[in-house]
Design an enzyme around this catalytic site. Structure first.
Site, PDB file in Angstrom:
ATOM      1  CB  THR A 172      49.110 -18.038  12.965  1.00  0.00           C
ATOM      2  OG1 THR A 172      48.210 -18.970  12.632  1.00  0.00           O
ATOM      3  CG2 THR A 172      48.705 -16.564  12.816  1.00  0.00           C
ATOM      4  NE  ARG A 200      38.811 -22.576  12.322  1.00  0.00           N
ATOM      5  CZ  ARG A 200      40.001 -22.385  12.734  1.00  0.00           C
ATOM      6  NH1 ARG A 200      40.988 -21.734  11.878  1.00  0.00           N
ATOM      7  NH2 ARG A 200      40.242 -22.013  14.048  1.00  0.00           N
ATOM      8  N   GLY A 202      39.041 -18.696  11.424  1.00  0.00           N
ATOM      9  CA  GLY A 202      39.630 -18.738  12.758  1.00  0.00           C
ATOM     10  C   GLY A 202      39.690 -17.345  13.355  1.00  0.00           C
ATOM     11  CG  ASP A 203      42.579 -16.730  16.447  1.00  0.00           C
ATOM     12  OD1 ASP A 203      42.804 -17.690  15.613  1.00  0.00           O
ATOM     13  OD2 ASP A 203      43.580 -16.097  16.911  1.00  0.00           O
ATOM     14  CB  THR A 223      49.922 -17.597  16.813  1.00  0.00           C
ATOM     15  OG1 THR A 223      50.037 -18.897  16.132  1.00  0.00           O
ATOM     16  CG2 THR A 223      51.184 -17.523  17.944  1.00  0.00           C
ATOM     17  N   GLY A 224      47.801 -19.590  17.799  1.00  0.00           N
ATOM     18  CA  GLY A 224      47.389 -20.652  18.452  1.00  0.00           C
ATOM     19  C   GLY A 224      46.000 -21.142  18.094  1.00  0.00           C
ATOM     20  N   GLY A 226      42.427 -21.295  17.472  1.00  0.00           N
ATOM     21  CA  GLY A 226      41.733 -19.920  17.275  1.00  0.00           C
ATOM     22  C   GLY A 226      40.340 -20.002  17.967  1.00  0.00           C
TER      23      GLY A 226
END
Ligand code: ASP
Length: 305
Positions: A172, A200, A202-203, A223-224, A226
Site C-alpha cells: 500500500t 472487502r 481495508g483500512d 500500511t499493513g 488492515g
C-alpha cells in the site's frame, strides 16, 4: 512568514525481498520528487500528496493502481483516501474497479462533493461525471499478480492466516505533506490484500484508520494488515497523541508497538505535524519510504531487527 515544506511518502511495510529493494527505492524516490515539484510550484499539501500517490499508483511495484493484488475473483479492486488538514475535508473511494488513479477521484470528491465517500459503481460514475476516464479492469491486471493469485489459491486452505504474515507483501502507498502556508494533508491508496473477498474494504481508505490529516494534530498514512489497523483507528490514534504534545517520531513508534501489543498487528506508519516534525516507523522487517525537505532528500528501506 512561509513555512518550509516537508513531504514524506511510503511504499509499504513488509519483508521486502532483496531483489525488490531497488524497485521500491526508485518508486518512493520518484513519488517524493513528483510531490516536491508540486510544492515548489506553490501547490498545496493536498496537491503534493495527490501527485506523489499518482506516481506510486502508476508504478507496478506497489499494491496500488495497476499491478495491485487480485481479489478472489481475479479482479483489481482499489481503495483510496485523501484528506486536507486545513479544512478536514476528505474524499474516499472504495472497491473501484475501473479507475487507474483512485486518488484522483478521491480528490474530486474532496473538492467537488458534499460527501466524503463513494464506493463501487457509484464512485466510478462520480469520477466519470467529473472528467476522469474509466479504464477496463483488465488494464489494471498484470501477469505477476495473476500468477501470485493462482499460486495462493492452489495452496491448501489451512494456510488462511498466512495471508496476513509480514512476509506477504504490504505494498500500500501513501504520502503526507506540509506546504508553505503551514497546511498539512495525507493520502493512502491500495489494492488491499491478496485473494480478498470481493467488496472487502481495508483500512487504507477509512478516515482515521489508514489515513488522517488535521492541522491541529498531524497527517498520517498507514500500511499493513488492515483489519487490526482499522479496529484501532490507528491514524487518528497517532494524530491525537501528537496533538497532546508528543513528538511524531516517538508517536509513530508507539503506534506500531500498540498495534503489535493490542492486536498482534503489523504494518508501518508515516506521521507529520504542521511544524514539520515527522515520524516513520514499522514493526515489519522492512519499510520503503522517502523524505523531501528544503535541506535534504532521502529514501530508505529501513530494517527492524
Ligand atoms: N492495509 C491494506 C489493506 O488491508 C493492505 C496493505 O497495506 O498492504 O487493505
Amino acid at each position: 512568514m512561509p513555512t518550509n515544506p516537508v513531504l514524506v511518502v511510503h511504499g509499504g511495510a513488509w519483508a521486502i525481498p532483496d531483489e525488490m529493494v531497488e524497485a521500491h527505492l526508485n518508486g518512493v524516490r520518484n513519488a517524493a520528487a513528483a510531490g516536491w515539484r508540486a510544492l515548489e510550484r506553490g501547490g498545496s499539501a493536498l496537491d503534493a500528496v495527490e501527485e506523489a500517490v499518482v506516481v506510486l499508483e502508476d508504478d507496478e511495484t506497489f499494491d496500488a493502481g495497476r499491478g495491485s493484488f487480485l481479489n478472489r475473483d481475479g479482479k483489481v479492486q482499489l481503495d483510496a483516501f485523501i484528506m486536507d488538514g486545513a479544512t478536514l475535508r476528505g474524499g474516499g473511494v472504495g472497491c473501484v474497479e475501473r479507475l487507474r488513479n483512485p486518488v484522483r477521484a478521491a480528490r474530486k470528491i474532496l473538492s467537488g462533493s458534499p460527501h466524503v465517500y463513494f464506493v463501487a459503481e457509484g464512485a466510478e460514475r462520480f469520477a466519470a461525471e467529473h472528467g476522469i476516464t474509466l479504464c477496463r479492469n483488465e488494464d489494471l491486471v498484470i501477469p505477476r499478480e495473476v500468477e501470485r493469485l493462482r499460486e495462493y489459491q492452489a495452496q491448501d486452505s489451512s494456510h488462511g492466516n498466512d495471508l496476513f504474515a509480514p512476509t506477504i507483501s504490504h505494498d500500500t502507498v501513501g504520502a503526507v505533506a506540509l506546504d508553505r502556508d503551514g497546511n498539512i494533508a495525507a493520502s493512502t491508496s491500495t489494492g488491499g490484500t491478496l485473494n480478498k473477498a470481493p467488496g472487502r474494504l481495508g483500512d487504507s481508505s477509512l478516515i482515521g484508520c489508514g489515513c488522517y490529516a488535521d492541522n491541529l494534530s498531524a497527517a498520517s498514512s498507514t500500511t499493513g494488515w488492515g483489519e487490526p489497523i482499522m479496529k484501532l483507528v490507528l491514524a487518528k490514534w497517532a494524530a491525537d497523541r501528537v496533538e497532546s504534545g508528543s513528538r511524531p517520531e516517538w508517536v509513530a513508534q508507539e503506534a506500531m508497538n500498540y498495534l503489535k501489543q493490542r492486536l498482534n498487528g503489523h504494518g508501518g506508519i508515516i506521521l507529520l505535524d504542521a511544524q514539520g516534525r515527522f515520524g516513520i516507523a514499522h514493526n515489519t522487517p522492512r519499510m520503503a519510504w522517502a523524505l523531501h525537505t528544503v535541506q535534504k532528500q532521502e529514501a530508505g528501506i529501513t530494517r527492524n531487527g
